[in-house]
Design a protein around this motif. Sequence first.
Motif, mmCIF file in Angstrom:
data_model
loop_
_atom_site.group_PDB
_atom_site.id
_atom_site.type_symbol
_atom_site.label_atom_id
_atom_site.label_comp_id
_atom_site.label_asym_id
_atom_site.label_seq_id
_atom_site.Cartn_x
_atom_site.Cartn_y
_atom_site.Cartn_z
ATOM 1 N N UNK A 108 -6.866 -3.630 12.227
ATOM 2 C CA UNK A 108 -7.071 -2.303 12.725
ATOM 3 C C UNK A 108 -8.081 -1.763 13.347
ATOM 4 N N UNK A 109 -9.309 -2.238 12.368
ATOM 5 C CA UNK A 109 -10.779 -1.739 12.845
ATOM 6 C C UNK A 109 -11.038 -2.446 14.177
ATOM 7 N N UNK A 142 -11.562 8.343 15.734
ATOM 8 C CA UNK A 142 -11.186 6.851 16.127
ATOM 9 C C UNK A 142 -12.604 6.341 15.398
ATOM 10 N N UNK A 143 -13.900 6.850 15.822
ATOM 11 C CA UNK A 143 -14.924 6.091 15.252
ATOM 12 C C UNK A 143 -15.101 6.145 13.781
ATOM 13 N N UNK A 144 -14.729 7.109 13.162
ATOM 14 C CA UNK A 144 -14.626 7.265 11.653
ATOM 15 C C UNK A 144 -13.450 6.226 11.208
ATOM 16 N N UNK A 145 -12.623 6.314 11.769
ATOM 17 C CA UNK A 145 -11.345 5.429 11.201
ATOM 18 C C UNK A 145 -11.668 3.917 11.349
ATOM 19 N N UNK A 150 -13.312 -0.884 8.393
ATOM 20 C CA UNK A 150 -13.990 -1.974 8.135
ATOM 21 C C UNK A 150 -14.549 -1.947 6.806
ATOM 22 N N UNK A 151 -14.799 -0.693 6.192
ATOM 23 C CA UNK A 151 -15.285 -0.578 4.900
ATOM 24 C C UNK A 151 -14.216 -1.109 3.835
ATOM 25 N N UNK A 155 -14.613 -3.961 1.002
ATOM 26 C CA UNK A 155 -14.426 -3.632 -0.207
ATOM 27 C C UNK A 155 -13.354 -4.447 -0.865
ATOM 28 N N UNK A 156 -12.316 -4.799 -0.206
ATOM 29 C CA UNK A 156 -11.417 -5.778 -0.622
ATOM 30 C C UNK A 156 -12.119 -7.181 -0.909
#
Length: 205
Positions: A108-109, A142-145, A150-151, A155-156
């Motif tokens: 998605x990122x 979109x930039x925030x998403x 990616x974050x 984290x995963x």
Amino acid sequence: MTDPRPINPMLKMVLEIGPVALFFIAFLRLKERSFTIAGTEYEGFIIATAIFIPVILVTTAILWKLTGKLSKMQVFTAVLVTVMGGLTVWLNDDRFFKMKPTMIYLLFGILLGFGLLRGQSYLRMVLEEVMPLEHEGWMILTRRFTAFFFGLAVANEVIWRNFSDEVWVSFKTFGLPVAMFAFFMFQSGLMRRYGIDGEDEGDQS
């Protein structure tokens, strides 16, 4: 393209969340046990994964039957669960299933980031009907998403590689949905600033 048929919201929520909840319950009940099948010993996590695969396929098929339509995300998730979950069971290695959220959020990122490089918001193509925004609003969101996905991928990876199965399953079941909900809540200011009401949208067409 035909619109999806209406479905009871409660039933839709059960079909979408039910498989994850069932996986969580199965893991809690089986995590301390092991099973020998055809001469191979499987831990409870693997068995819970084996249960999860057909359940999500069945619920996805029911959603398609009831609504006549599936989102690309629903199809992609079902396929990835089948592939990564199948590898987990076949190879008796839980790492494949634990990497699944990483792959989803990375994809998605990357897709959203690719669109940004082209000056486009692919997020707009998916959400514009339910959340009309001005062009600049879509680009900011979109930039925030992109950064958010990616974050989540990072984290995963950190959690499944460094913590117990219990921590990872709790993170996947509760942490990821809560993080997504909180992220949307923090976008309320952007929605108010760049939102387009029905009348304004009609004037711009």
